[in-house]
Design an enzyme around this catalytic site. Structure first.
Site, mmCIF file in Angstrom:
data_model
loop_
_atom_site.group_PDB
_atom_site.id
_atom_site.type_symbol
_atom_site.label_atom_id
_atom_site.label_comp_id
_atom_site.label_asym_id
_atom_site.label_seq_id
_atom_site.Cartn_x
_atom_site.Cartn_y
_atom_site.Cartn_z
ATOM 1 N N SER A 119 -5.144 8.840 1.863
ATOM 2 C CA SER A 119 -5.874 9.948 2.485
ATOM 3 C C SER A 119 -6.830 9.411 3.536
ATOM 4 C CB SER A 119 -6.717 10.688 1.445
ATOM 5 O OG SER A 119 -5.922 11.197 0.430
ATOM 6 N N HIS A 140 1.504 11.993 3.980
ATOM 7 C CA HIS A 140 0.300 12.473 3.306
ATOM 8 C C HIS A 140 0.548 13.849 2.692
ATOM 9 C CE1 HIS A 140 -4.053 13.959 3.327
ATOM 10 N NE2 HIS A 140 -3.937 13.076 2.359
ATOM 11 N N GLU A 152 1.895 15.681 5.889
ATOM 12 C CA GLU A 152 1.620 15.152 7.232
ATOM 13 C C GLU A 152 2.406 13.843 7.382
ATOM 14 O OE1 GLU A 152 -2.969 16.762 7.799
ATOM 15 O OE2 GLU A 152 -2.643 14.851 6.819
ATOM 16 N N ASN A 190 -7.544 17.152 6.866
ATOM 17 C CA ASN A 190 -8.850 16.704 6.369
ATOM 18 C C ASN A 190 -9.858 16.515 7.500
ATOM 19 O OD1 ASN A 190 -8.099 16.841 3.731
ATOM 20 N ND2 ASN A 190 -7.666 14.661 3.498
HETATM 21 N N1 LIG Z 1 -5.691 13.383 -5.481
HETATM 22 C C1 LIG Z 1 -5.608 13.951 -4.277
HETATM 23 O O1 LIG Z 1 -6.090 15.063 -4.032
HETATM 24 C C2 LIG Z 1 -4.885 13.227 -3.164
HETATM 25 C C3 LIG Z 1 -4.345 13.977 -2.096
HETATM 26 C C4 LIG Z 1 -3.639 13.314 -1.093
HETATM 27 C C5 LIG Z 1 -3.505 11.935 -1.144
HETATM 28 N N2 LIG Z 1 -4.056 11.233 -2.183
HETATM 29 C C6 LIG Z 1 -3.869 9.775 -2.197
HETATM 30 O O2 LIG Z 1 -2.831 9.457 -3.098
HETATM 31 C C7 LIG Z 1 -3.063 8.179 -3.697
HETATM 32 C C8 LIG Z 1 -3.068 8.319 -5.210
HETATM 33 O O3 LIG Z 1 -4.067 9.244 -5.585
HETATM 34 P P1 LIG Z 1 -4.064 9.944 -7.023
HETATM 35 O O4 LIG Z 1 -5.066 11.037 -6.947
HETATM 36 O O5 LIG Z 1 -2.675 10.219 -7.459
HETATM 37 O O6 LIG Z 1 -4.666 8.754 -7.920
HETATM 38 P P2 LIG Z 1 -4.491 8.523 -9.496
HETATM 39 O O7 LIG Z 1 -5.639 7.649 -9.893
HETATM 40 O O8 LIG Z 1 -4.258 9.809 -10.199
HETATM 41 O O9 LIG Z 1 -3.131 7.673 -9.590
HETATM 42 C C9 LIG Z 1 -2.995 6.360 -9.160
HETATM 43 C C10 LIG Z 1 -1.974 5.696 -10.090
HETATM 44 O O10 LIG Z 1 -1.556 4.457 -9.507
HETATM 45 C C11 LIG Z 1 -1.381 3.524 -10.563
HETATM 46 N N3 LIG Z 1 -1.422 2.197 -9.949
HETATM 47 C C12 LIG Z 1 -2.483 1.511 -9.516
HETATM 48 N N4 LIG Z 1 -2.084 0.337 -8.962
HETATM 49 C C13 LIG Z 1 -0.715 0.310 -9.050
HETATM 50 C C14 LIG Z 1 0.295 -0.596 -8.638
HETATM 51 N N5 LIG Z 1 -0.011 -1.734 -8.005
HETATM 52 N N6 LIG Z 1 1.575 -0.274 -8.890
HETATM 53 C C15 LIG Z 1 1.893 0.888 -9.505
HETATM 54 N N7 LIG Z 1 0.988 1.785 -9.909
HETATM 55 C C16 LIG Z 1 -0.307 1.505 -9.671
HETATM 56 C C17 LIG Z 1 -2.489 3.838 -11.539
HETATM 57 O O11 LIG Z 1 -2.160 3.350 -12.826
HETATM 58 C C18 LIG Z 1 -2.538 5.368 -11.476
HETATM 59 O O12 LIG Z 1 -1.706 5.953 -12.454
HETATM 60 C C19 LIG Z 1 -4.376 7.673 -3.099
HETATM 61 O O13 LIG Z 1 -4.105 6.868 -1.986
HETATM 62 C C20 LIG Z 1 -5.062 8.972 -2.674
HETATM 63 O O14 LIG Z 1 -5.983 8.786 -1.628
HETATM 64 C C21 LIG Z 1 -4.717 11.854 -3.205
#
Ligand SMILES: NC(=O)c1ccc[n+]([C@@H]2O[C@H](COP(=O)([O-])OP(=O)(O)OC[C@H]3O[C@@H](n4cnc5c(N)ncnc54)[C@H](O)[C@@H]3O)[C@@H](O)[C@H]2O)c1
Length: 286
Positions: A119, A140, A152, A190
């Site tokens: 993000s 994204h 995106e 965003n």
């Molecule tokens: N939550 C949101 O609203 C949102 C929206 C758009 C984008 N994002 C982006 O998406 C990404 C994930 O966000 P999220 O909210 O799902 O986070 P989250 O914490 O729910 O999930 C992340 C997962 O990745 C796993 N992980 C960490 N390192 C790892 C690796 N090396 N290999 C495999 N798995 C690994 C963790 O165990 C965890 O389950 C981030 O970059 C975030 O910025 C989040």
């Protein structure tokens, strides 16, 4: 390029949703988590959401079973070697993301497309950890990925046309509405939404308006489907403050900085819907 097999790295809130979209669209999907338990938990969540669709009559039971069967789980990045596209959705930290992209660069086919769901980080900076930045793109998604239509498709500085259009076409194939943009802080939505929501929170104090009236104002005067206080509560106050901090750090525009009122709420544990209290009260506490 035709995508026959996809890898999703990180099966948290976003990755599990993305993997669900892929298996529902008929794509063989490999999900990589750090432990087998986390992977299984994500598969259970996906099965649960698909079962809800069966109950609502939106999906047949055999289709659900076939979809869940398309997801294989691994903790080994090596199992992504024959994927045509890998979407990264791990923790929002630059070091681990760059490390993973360097690993994917070594392990996957040279023609594979590598995508990040970041993000706040620069896709270009993540791509710089590889020897093939021309095959790295941003995809994204919005939370919850299975329900929010937008994705995106982000072109980094060195992204070539073919992988960029491959990612766009894949977004369409899994039922999303993709838009094309360049790699700038906050990308499109965003970049607009975060300062706008911050303005809304500042207006609460400036105009001495209640959250209920502010929401009523934006819904009825600007046609918003949901008011800003309801939206920030839904996103999570902590997530919104984190995103604002990240955008402020990149742009130094005062409107991007999180309003003190939101920082205080975050510090007090008032995180919105997920903690039972934000601008509004929810659930048993409500
Ligand atoms: N939550 C949101 O609203 C949102 C929206 C758009 C984008 N994002 C982006 O998406 C990404 C994930 O966000 P999220 O909210 O799902 O986070 P989250 O914490 O729910 O999930 C992340 C997962 O990745 C796993 N992980 C960490 N390192 C790892 C690796 N090396 N290999 C495999 N798995 C690994 C963790 O165990 C965890 O389950 C981030 O970059 C975030 O910025 C989040």
């Amino acid at each position: 390029m035709e995508i026959r097999k996809i890898g999703v790295v990180g099966l948290g809130a976003m990755g599990a949703g993305i993997a669900q979209l892929c298996v529902e669209a008929g794509v063989e999907t490999v999900g990589r988590e750090v432990t087998a338990e986390l992977g299984e938990r994500a598969r259970d969540r996906i099965a649960h959401f698909l079962t809800r669709k069966v109950e609502k009559g939106q999906l047949g039971e055999p289709e659900r079973d076939t979809a869940v069967g398309r997801l294989s789980l691994t903790t080994d990045v090596g199992d992504l070697a024959d994927c045509d596209l890998v979407i990264e959705a791990i923790v929002e930290e630059l070091g681990p993301k760059q490390e993973l992209f360097a690993e994917l660069d070594r392990l996957t086919r040279p023609d594979a497309v590598l995508a990040t769901n970041t993000s706040a980080f620069s896709v270009t900076e993540i791509a710089s950890a590889t020897t093939r930045p021309e095959r790295v793109v941003g995809m994204h998604f919005f939370n919850p990925a299975p329900l929010m239509p937008l994705v995106e498709i982000v072109r980094a500085e060195l992204t070539a046309d073919e992988p960029f259009e491959t990612a766009y076409a894949f977004g369409e194939r899994i039922g999303k509405t993709p838009i094309r943009c360049h790699d700038t802080p906050g990308f499109v939505v965003n970049r607009v939404l975060i300062p706008l929501l911050n303005d809304c929170v500042r207006v609460l104090d400036e105009a001495r308006v209640t959250p209920e009236d502010l929401d009523t104002g934006l819904k009825n005067g600007a046609g918003w489907p949901m008011g800003p206080c309801t939206l920030v509560d839904l996103v999570g106050i902590d997530v919104h403050v984190h995103a604002s901090d990240a955008l402020y750090e990149k742009t130094r525009e005062p409107r991007m900085a999180p309003p003190p009122r939101l920082v205080a709420m975050r510090n007090a544990g008032l995180l919105g819907r997920k903690s039972g209290r934000g601008f509004y009260r929810y659930g048993a506490e409500g």
